[in-house]
Each structure stands twice: as structure tokens, then as C-alpha cells.
Design a protein around this motif. Structure first.
Motif, mmCIF file in Angstrom:
data_model
loop_
_atom_site.group_PDB
_atom_site.id
_atom_site.type_symbol
_atom_site.label_atom_id
_atom_site.label_comp_id
_atom_site.label_asym_id
_atom_site.label_seq_id
_atom_site.Cartn_x
_atom_site.Cartn_y
_atom_site.Cartn_z
ATOM 1 N N ASN A 156 0.847 -1.196 0.000
ATOM 2 C CA ASN A 156 0.000 0.000 0.000
ATOM 3 C C ASN A 156 0.879 1.242 0.000
ATOM 4 O O ASN A 156 1.891 1.293 0.700
ATOM 5 C CB ASN A 156 -0.913 0.030 1.228
ATOM 6 N N THR A 157 0.498 2.236 -0.762
ATOM 7 C CA THR A 157 1.257 3.479 -0.801
ATOM 8 C C THR A 157 0.944 4.310 0.441
ATOM 9 O O THR A 157 -0.054 4.075 1.134
ATOM 10 C CB THR A 157 0.898 4.313 -2.043
ATOM 11 N N ILE A 158 1.772 5.295 0.681
ATOM 12 C CA ILE A 158 1.566 6.179 1.831
ATOM 13 C C ILE A 158 0.234 6.904 1.699
ATOM 14 O O ILE A 158 -0.493 7.065 2.681
ATOM 15 C CB ILE A 158 2.747 7.153 1.968
ATOM 16 N N GLU A 159 -0.112 7.326 0.482
ATOM 17 C CA GLU A 159 -1.378 8.025 0.263
ATOM 18 C C GLU A 159 -2.568 7.109 0.559
ATOM 19 O O GLU A 159 -3.561 7.539 1.141
ATOM 20 C CB GLU A 159 -1.470 8.552 -1.175
ATOM 21 N N GLU A 160 -2.463 5.836 0.141
ATOM 22 C CA GLU A 160 -3.548 4.887 0.418
ATOM 23 C C GLU A 160 -3.706 4.666 1.915
ATOM 24 O O GLU A 160 -4.823 4.628 2.432
ATOM 25 C CB GLU A 160 -3.270 3.544 -0.275
ATOM 26 N N ILE A 161 -2.580 4.523 2.601
ATOM 27 C CA ILE A 161 -2.628 4.304 4.053
ATOM 28 C C ILE A 161 -3.232 5.522 4.739
ATOM 29 O O ILE A 161 -4.056 5.395 5.635
ATOM 30 C CB ILE A 161 -1.225 4.003 4.605
ATOM 31 N N ALA A 162 -2.839 6.713 4.288
ATOM 32 C CA ALA A 162 -3.362 7.941 4.894
ATOM 33 C C ALA A 162 -4.869 8.047 4.693
ATOM 34 O O ALA A 162 -5.590 8.528 5.569
ATOM 35 C CB ALA A 162 -2.660 9.159 4.303
ATOM 36 N N GLY A 163 -5.360 7.576 3.548
ATOM 37 C CA GLY A 163 -6.791 7.659 3.261
ATOM 38 C C GLY A 163 -7.635 6.711 4.085
ATOM 39 O O GLY A 163 -8.825 6.961 4.298
ATOM 40 N N MET A 164 -7.054 5.605 4.545
ATOM 41 C CA MET A 164 -7.849 4.610 5.279
ATOM 42 C C MET A 164 -8.327 5.135 6.627
ATOM 43 O O MET A 164 -9.517 5.192 6.874
ATOM 44 C CB MET A 164 -7.056 3.315 5.424
ATOM 45 N N PRO A 165 -7.424 5.524 7.528
ATOM 46 C CA PRO A 165 -7.921 6.070 8.796
ATOM 47 C C PRO A 165 -8.129 7.579 8.760
ATOM 48 O O PRO A 165 -8.502 8.175 9.759
ATOM 49 C CB PRO A 165 -6.833 5.687 9.803
ATOM 50 N N GLY A 166 -7.861 8.218 7.615
ATOM 51 C CA GLY A 166 -8.092 9.657 7.492
ATOM 52 C C GLY A 166 -7.058 10.507 8.201
ATOM 53 O O GLY A 166 -7.408 11.438 8.922
ATOM 54 N N ILE A 167 -5.761 10.182 8.005
ATOM 55 C CA ILE A 167 -4.687 10.962 8.604
ATOM 56 C C ILE A 167 -3.814 11.536 7.493
ATOM 57 O O ILE A 167 -3.957 11.167 6.338
ATOM 58 C CB ILE A 167 -3.849 10.098 9.580
#
Length: 197
Positions: A156-167
């Protein structure tokens, strides 16, 4: 028309009506919070599983578990993070079981491709390392562990990870850095033990 109220032994009609009203309020609050945060369960599951149908199943299961355990949630303002954790854990379980099933099916269908049998020392070292790795992961703070597992699972990319929990992406980068550093420190001790044998 009068409503029939069943009263449990040791309770009064008033207690029973208060209990029903509290359950109705909790159900209403759950529905409101789910309306705000429900799509995140699907996004987390989709990010881990990369499969729409499986992600939908996991998201439904996560919402069902959240509904059943909503009364146990002490801080209702943390509902979003709680739902993300439930969906993430269920998605990981689904992913692991799918990989085990796939590996088992592949092994059974092509026995000539089985790896050579490991000796007892290799098995012991491998099992010990896996146990240490699991313990080291379990000791990480939940936020760091979540970011690390999301990054490690199918890239998972950093952007995808950030989008999951909304950070923010900066927060994700920071969590990944600290998670990797702490994990490396915990496993470095194990590597030194193996070298000295």
C-alpha cells in the motif's frame, strides 16, 4: 391499544422501559456514527484485500461486530478508529486464510514443487524468529503497527494508508519510520543471539 412489556425478575416496569429507551438511544447513535464512518470500513478492507467482493464481505462483518459490541465502546468519539481496527483485523484474517488456502491448494496440486525438507535446526530457528517477530509486532503501539502492516501488505502506498484512517501523509511517514526503527531494534537483539551460537 396498550403495549405489553415483559419484565425480567428483579426489575420494575420503569426499569425495563428505561432499559429499552437506552437501547434505542444507543441504536440511534450507532446508526448516526455508522452513517459518518461506514465507508471507511470498506476502504480499509479494500486496501488490504484488493478485491471488491471480499472487501464488501469484510466491511459488513466489521459493521455487524461493531453493532454487537457498541455498548462496550467506552469513548464513543473514537468510533471511527475502532471501526477501522475491526475492519483491518478482519481483512488481515481473510487475507491470511486466503493465502494459506492458496498455498495448500498449490502444494497439493503440484507435489514436485515442494521445497526440500528442512532440518530440525532450521525449523527451530525459523519458528523462533517467527515467534519473536510476532511478539515484536505485538509490542508496537497500535498506531505504528497498523501503519506498518498496511505498508507491508501488498505494498500500500503512503497516500492509500493515509486515506484509510483519514490521517495526513506526514503522519503515516512518521509512524512508518518509528515502527520500522522499533521493530529493527527488537529483532536486532534476536539476530545477535543467533550469531553468538
Amino acid at each position: 391499544m396498550q403495549e405489553l412489556v415483559l419484565v425480567q425478575p428483579g426489575r420494575t416496569v420503569g426499569d425495563e422501559l428505561e432499559h429499552e429507551a437506552a437501547r434505542a438511544d444507543a441504536r440511534r447513535e450507532f446508526e448516526e456514527r455508522l452513517a459518518e464512518c461506514g465507508p471507511i470500513a470498506y476502504r480499509v478492507a479494500r486496501g488490504v484485500l484488493r478485491n471488491t467482493a471480499d472487501a464488501e464481505d469484510v466491511a459488513q462483518e466489521a459493521m455487524l461486530r461493531a453493532y454487537r459490541r457498541f455498548d462496550r465502546l467506552r469513548d464513543r468519539t473514537r468510533f471511527r478508529a475502532w471501526l477501522v481496527r475491526i475492519a483491518f483485523r478482519l481483512a488481515l484474517d481473510r487475507l491470511r486464510s486466503g493465502k494459506r488456502r492458496e498455498l495448500r491448494d498449490t502444494t497439493w496440486s503440484q507435489p514436485e514443487h515442494q521445497p526440500p525438507a528442512a532440518n530440525a535446526e532450521d525449523l527451530a530457528a525459523s519458528n523462533e524468529f517467527h515467534a519473536r517477530l510476532e511478539n515484536a509486532l505485538a509490542e508496537l503501539p497500535e498506531k505504528l503497527r497498523l501503519a506498518l502492516l498496511l505498508a507491508a501488505m501488498e505494498g500500500n502506498t503512503i497516500e492509500e494508508i493515509a486515506g484509510m484512517p483519514g490521517i495526513s501523509t506526514g503522519t503515516v511517514k512518521s509512524r512508518l519510520f518509528y515502527a520500522r526503527r522499533q521493530l529493527a531494534e527488537k529483532l536486532r537483539c534476536h539476530a545477535n543471539i543467533i550469531k553468538t551460537r
